[in-house]
Design a protein around this motif. Structure first.
Motif, PDB file in Angstrom:
ATOM      1  N   MET A   1       0.856  -1.192   0.000  1.00  0.00           N
ATOM      2  CA  MET A   1       0.000   0.000   0.000  1.00  0.00           C
ATOM      3  C   MET A   1       0.884   1.231   0.000  1.00  0.00           C
ATOM      4  O   MET A   1       1.810   1.345   0.805  1.00  0.00           O
ATOM      5  CB  MET A   1      -0.896   0.000   1.238  1.00  0.00           C
ATOM      6  N   TYR A   2       0.583   2.162  -0.914  1.00  0.00           N
ATOM      7  CA  TYR A   2       1.318   3.413  -1.022  1.00  0.00           C
ATOM      8  C   TYR A   2       0.335   4.578  -0.896  1.00  0.00           C
ATOM      9  O   TYR A   2      -0.204   5.063  -1.886  1.00  0.00           O
ATOM     10  CB  TYR A   2       2.073   3.484  -2.355  1.00  0.00           C
TER      11      TYR A   2
ATOM     12  N   PHE B   1      -4.436  -0.447   7.781  1.00  0.00           N
ATOM     13  CA  PHE B   1      -4.812  -1.488   6.824  1.00  0.00           C
ATOM     14  C   PHE B   1      -4.389  -2.867   7.322  1.00  0.00           C
ATOM     15  O   PHE B   1      -5.176  -3.819   7.294  1.00  0.00           O
ATOM     16  CB  PHE B   1      -4.193  -1.197   5.451  1.00  0.00           C
ATOM     17  N   ILE B   2      -3.166  -2.984   7.807  1.00  0.00           N
ATOM     18  CA  ILE B   2      -2.672  -4.269   8.312  1.00  0.00           C
ATOM     19  C   ILE B   2      -3.512  -4.725   9.506  1.00  0.00           C
ATOM     20  O   ILE B   2      -3.859  -5.907   9.621  1.00  0.00           O
ATOM     21  CB  ILE B   2      -1.179  -4.186   8.673  1.00  0.00           C
ATOM     22  N   GLY B   3      -3.876  -3.800  10.373  1.00  0.00           N
ATOM     23  CA  GLY B   3      -4.737  -4.139  11.504  1.00  0.00           C
ATOM     24  C   GLY B   3      -6.086  -4.674  11.056  1.00  0.00           C
ATOM     25  O   GLY B   3      -6.628  -5.614  11.648  1.00  0.00           O
TER      26      GLY B   3
ATOM     27  N   ALA C   1     -11.198  -6.628  -1.478  1.00  0.00           N
ATOM     28  CA  ALA C   1     -12.193  -5.692  -2.010  1.00  0.00           C
ATOM     29  C   ALA C   1     -12.752  -4.811  -0.895  1.00  0.00           C
ATOM     30  O   ALA C   1     -12.843  -3.583  -1.035  1.00  0.00           O
ATOM     31  CB  ALA C   1     -13.313  -6.452  -2.710  1.00  0.00           C
ATOM     32  N   ILE C   2     -13.099  -5.424   0.228  1.00  0.00           N
ATOM     33  CA  ILE C   2     -13.669  -4.677   1.351  1.00  0.00           C
ATOM     34  C   ILE C   2     -12.648  -3.705   1.937  1.00  0.00           C
ATOM     35  O   ILE C   2     -12.937  -2.522   2.157  1.00  0.00           O
ATOM     36  CB  ILE C   2     -14.175  -5.659   2.434  1.00  0.00           C
ATOM     37  N   GLU C   3     -11.458  -4.186   2.192  1.00  0.00           N
ATOM     38  CA  GLU C   3     -10.472  -3.373   2.911  1.00  0.00           C
ATOM     39  C   GLU C   3      -9.815  -2.313   2.035  1.00  0.00           C
ATOM     40  O   GLU C   3      -9.472  -1.232   2.525  1.00  0.00           O
ATOM     41  CB  GLU C   3      -9.433  -4.266   3.585  1.00  0.00           C
ATOM     42  N   MET C   4      -9.628  -2.576   0.755  1.00  0.00           N
ATOM     43  CA  MET C   4      -9.098  -1.525  -0.121  1.00  0.00           C
ATOM     44  C   MET C   4     -10.122  -0.398  -0.252  1.00  0.00           C
ATOM     45  O   MET C   4      -9.765   0.782  -0.220  1.00  0.00           O
ATOM     46  CB  MET C   4      -8.681  -2.088  -1.480  1.00  0.00           C
ATOM     47  N   GLN C   5     -11.400  -0.742  -0.394  1.00  0.00           N
ATOM     48  CA  GLN C   5     -12.428   0.287  -0.458  1.00  0.00           C
ATOM     49  C   GLN C   5     -12.471   1.084   0.840  1.00  0.00           C
ATOM     50  O   GLN C   5     -12.540   2.320   0.821  1.00  0.00           O
ATOM     51  CB  GLN C   5     -13.804  -0.315  -0.747  1.00  0.00           C
ATOM     52  N   ALA C   6     -12.418   0.394   1.976  1.00  0.00           N
ATOM     53  CA  ALA C   6     -12.436   1.079   3.268  1.00  0.00           C
ATOM     54  C   ALA C   6     -11.236   2.018   3.408  1.00  0.00           C
ATOM     55  O   ALA C   6     -11.367   3.135   3.927  1.00  0.00           O
ATOM     56  CB  ALA C   6     -12.446   0.055   4.407  1.00  0.00           C
TER      57      ALA C   6
ATOM     58  N   LYS D   1      -6.637   8.930  -1.476  1.00  0.00           N
ATOM     59  CA  LYS D   1      -5.896   8.251  -2.535  1.00  0.00           C
ATOM     60  C   LYS D   1      -4.774   7.380  -1.981  1.00  0.00           C
ATOM     61  O   LYS D   1      -4.032   7.784  -1.088  1.00  0.00           O
ATOM     62  CB  LYS D   1      -5.316   9.258  -3.518  1.00  0.00           C
ATOM     63  N   ALA D   2      -4.666   6.190  -2.556  1.00  0.00           N
ATOM     64  CA  ALA D   2      -3.587   5.258  -2.232  1.00  0.00           C
ATOM     65  C   ALA D   2      -3.459   4.290  -3.396  1.00  0.00           C
ATOM     66  O   ALA D   2      -4.442   3.958  -4.044  1.00  0.00           O
ATOM     67  CB  ALA D   2      -3.877   4.492  -0.946  1.00  0.00           C
ATOM     68  N   VAL D   3      -2.247   3.871  -3.653  1.00  0.00           N
ATOM     69  CA  VAL D   3      -1.990   2.851  -4.668  1.00  0.00           C
ATOM     70  C   VAL D   3      -1.787   1.525  -3.950  1.00  0.00           C
ATOM     71  O   VAL D   3      -1.049   1.450  -2.963  1.00  0.00           O
ATOM     72  CB  VAL D   3      -0.726   3.198  -5.497  1.00  0.00           C
ATOM     73  N   PHE D   4      -2.454   0.491  -4.443  1.00  0.00           N
ATOM     74  CA  PHE D   4      -2.240  -0.865  -3.950  1.00  0.00           C
ATOM     75  C   PHE D   4      -1.602  -1.674  -5.076  1.00  0.00           C
ATOM     76  O   PHE D   4      -2.118  -1.699  -6.192  1.00  0.00           O
ATOM     77  CB  PHE D   4      -3.569  -1.528  -3.561  1.00  0.00           C
TER      78      PHE D   4
END
Length: 86
Positions: free
Chosen positions: A9-10, A23-25, A56-61, A68-71
């Motif tokens: 994640m950036y 995110f890791i949590g 899908a759930i956590e990237m949206q959250a 903005k973040a790049v995954f």
């Protein structure tokens, strides 16, 4: 079928560590998904549908909370030993 994925994640955020730790949590809250994190990325392993649903759930959250973040994700079908090192 099992799926192993590597996620980086950036966040577009000066304080980039807070969104990454958050995110890791969140990933850790999924009892059915194994997680290992190192200095470069987080690896997860679990049932294919479970891993994809979690992402899908956590990237949206993350986007909703932090903006903005790049995954960057890599996927391999099957279960890898996440504790393996050489």
């Amino acid at each position: 079928m099992k799926l192993t994925a590597e996620i980086s994640m950036y966040p577009f955020n000066e304080n980039y560590l807070d969104p990454i730790k958050w995110f890791i949590g969140r990933v850790d809250s999924y009892d059915n998904i194994e997680r290992v994190t190192n200095a470069m990325a987080t690896q997860v392993c679990g049932e294919y549908a479970d891993v994809m649903s979690m992402l899908a759930i956590e990237m949206q959250a993350a986007h909703e909370k932090w903006g903005k973040a790049v995954f960057v994700c890599k996927f391999i079908g099957g279960e890898l030993n996440l504790s393996h090192s050489e």
